[in-house]
Structure formats: structure tokens, C-alpha cells
Design a protein around this motif. Structure first.
Motif, short mmCIF file in Angstrom:
data_model
loop_
_atom_site.label_atom_id
_atom_site.label_comp_id
_atom_site.label_asym_id
_atom_site.label_seq_id
_atom_site.Cartn_x
_atom_site.Cartn_y
_atom_site.Cartn_z
N ASN A 33 0.79 -1.23 0.00
CA ASN A 33 0.00 0.00 0.00
C ASN A 33 0.83 1.28 0.00
OD1 ASN A 33 -2.58 -1.37 0.10
ND2 ASN A 33 -1.95 -1.97 2.15
N ASN A 34 1.92 1.25 -0.74
CA ASN A 34 2.77 2.43 -0.88
C ASN A 34 3.35 2.89 0.46
OD1 ASN A 34 3.98 4.16 -2.74
ND2 ASN A 34 2.49 5.79 -2.37
N GLU A 35 3.58 1.94 1.38
CA GLU A 35 4.09 2.28 2.71
C GLU A 35 5.60 2.11 2.83
OE1 GLU A 35 1.82 -0.05 5.48
OE2 GLU A 35 -0.05 0.92 4.93
N LYS A 138 -9.08 2.37 3.61
CA LYS A 138 -8.52 3.65 3.17
C LYS A 138 -9.51 4.35 2.26
CE LYS A 138 -6.05 2.96 -1.14
NZ LYS A 138 -4.82 3.21 -1.84
N LEU A 139 -9.40 5.64 2.19
CA LEU A 139 -10.18 6.47 1.28
C LEU A 139 -9.18 7.22 0.42
CD1 LEU A 139 -12.78 7.84 0.26
CD2 LEU A 139 -12.53 9.47 2.15
N ASP A 140 -9.11 6.89 -0.86
CA ASP A 140 -8.19 7.54 -1.77
C ASP A 140 -8.77 8.90 -2.16
OD1 ASP A 140 -6.45 8.35 -3.76
OD2 ASP A 140 -6.41 6.39 -4.74
N LEU A 141 -8.01 9.96 -1.96
CA LEU A 141 -8.48 11.30 -2.24
C LEU A 141 -8.27 11.71 -3.69
CD1 LEU A 141 -7.40 13.04 1.06
CD2 LEU A 141 -9.62 12.03 0.46
N GLY A 142 -7.67 10.80 -4.49
CA GLY A 142 -7.52 11.03 -5.91
C GLY A 142 -6.69 12.24 -6.29
N GLU A 143 -5.85 12.70 -5.46
CA GLU A 143 -5.03 13.89 -5.74
C GLU A 143 -3.75 13.49 -6.41
OE1 GLU A 143 -6.03 17.18 -4.59
OE2 GLU A 143 -7.93 16.27 -4.02
#
Length: 143
Positions: A33-35, A138-143
Motif C-alpha cells: 500500500n505504498n508504505e 482507506k479512502l483515496d483522495l484522488g489527488e
């Protein structure tokens, strides 16, 4: 456990065996998860913040696991499984759990924790005494 050996890798040998570890870590880092990054894992192992366990079949490294002690504000000490990458897990995982338990006890931990990225692992881990304690969302904010 047949021809498998579980080897705790001291920080002084990380550089020596790093090339053998890379393929196994590269398989699981995309699932983290990109961690974490490969370079970050290496630095953490070199510094002693994390430790690596190598699963070997003869002279071949077939899996790499990274572990660290996490101390929570309550004082709870847990040995945390950060990454597991490799093959033939069904052949050596039970013995690996025994080794993890021993390491955790040696490090004064009262439990072992980790995240299962595949739901299918939960049933397998439950059979070895693990229990699901939370679900990460998680909630991806799409930024």
C-alpha cells in the motif's frame, strides 16, 4: 520441515545477501500500500530497526521476512511481521511460526502481529492460533 532452514540475518550480513533478498521483497512491496520502498527496507535492516529472517532450501534463499518490535503507548510489546515474500510457504510456514514465537519471547514481546493482504490467509493463520483483530480501510483522495 525437510530441507528448509530459517536463518536470522544480522545487520552486518545484509549487504552480503541483499541481492538474494531483492527478488522476494520486490514481490511483496507492491502489496504494501505504498508504505515501504526497497531502499527503505534495506536501510531499516542495516540500522537494526528491523531484522530479516531468510528461509533457505539448501543454499537457495526462497523467502524473506522482515520483523520489528513495536512498543505501544500502553506498554504492549509486539513482534510485528512487516513483509513476507517468497515461495513454498506451505512447506515451512508452521516451523516459521515456531521460530517467530521464540524470537518474540526472547525480545520480551507478548504477541506477534502482522497484516494479511489476502483474505484467504486468515483461515490458514487462524488454524495456527492467529486471530483477526482489525481491518484496515482507506479512502483515496484522488489527488
Amino acid at each position: 520441515m525437510n530441507n528448509y532452514n530459517i536463518v536470522a540475518l544480522p545487520p552486518t550480513l545484509v549487504e552480503v545477501l541483499w541481492e538474494k533478498m531483492i527478488p522476494h521483497l520486490e514481490r511483496v512491496i507492491p502489496l504494501a500500500n505504498n508504505e515501504v520502498t526497497l531502499e527503505g527496507v534495506k536501510l531499516s535492516l542495516l540500522s537494526g530497526k528491523e531484522m530479516a529472517l531468510l528461509i533457505c532450501k539448501g543454499s537457495e534463499v526462497i523467502a524473506v521476512h522482515t520483523l520489528e518490535v513495536r512498543i505501544f503507548e500502553t506498554g504492549l510489546r509486539a513482534l510485528f511481521i512487516n513483509l513476507i515474500g517468497g515461495s513454498e510457504m506451505d512447506q515451512w510456514f508452521e516451523q516459521y511460526v515456531l521460530v517467530m514465537r521464540a524470537i518474540a519471547k526472547d525480545l520480551n514481546c507478548t504477541e506477534v502481529r502482522g497484516c494479511a493482504v489476502r483474505d484467504g490467509w486468515i483461515k490458514y493463520l487462524n488454524a495456527m492460533g492467529f486471530q483477526k483483530i482489525s481491518t484496515i480501510v482507506k479512502l483515496d483522495l484522488g489527488e
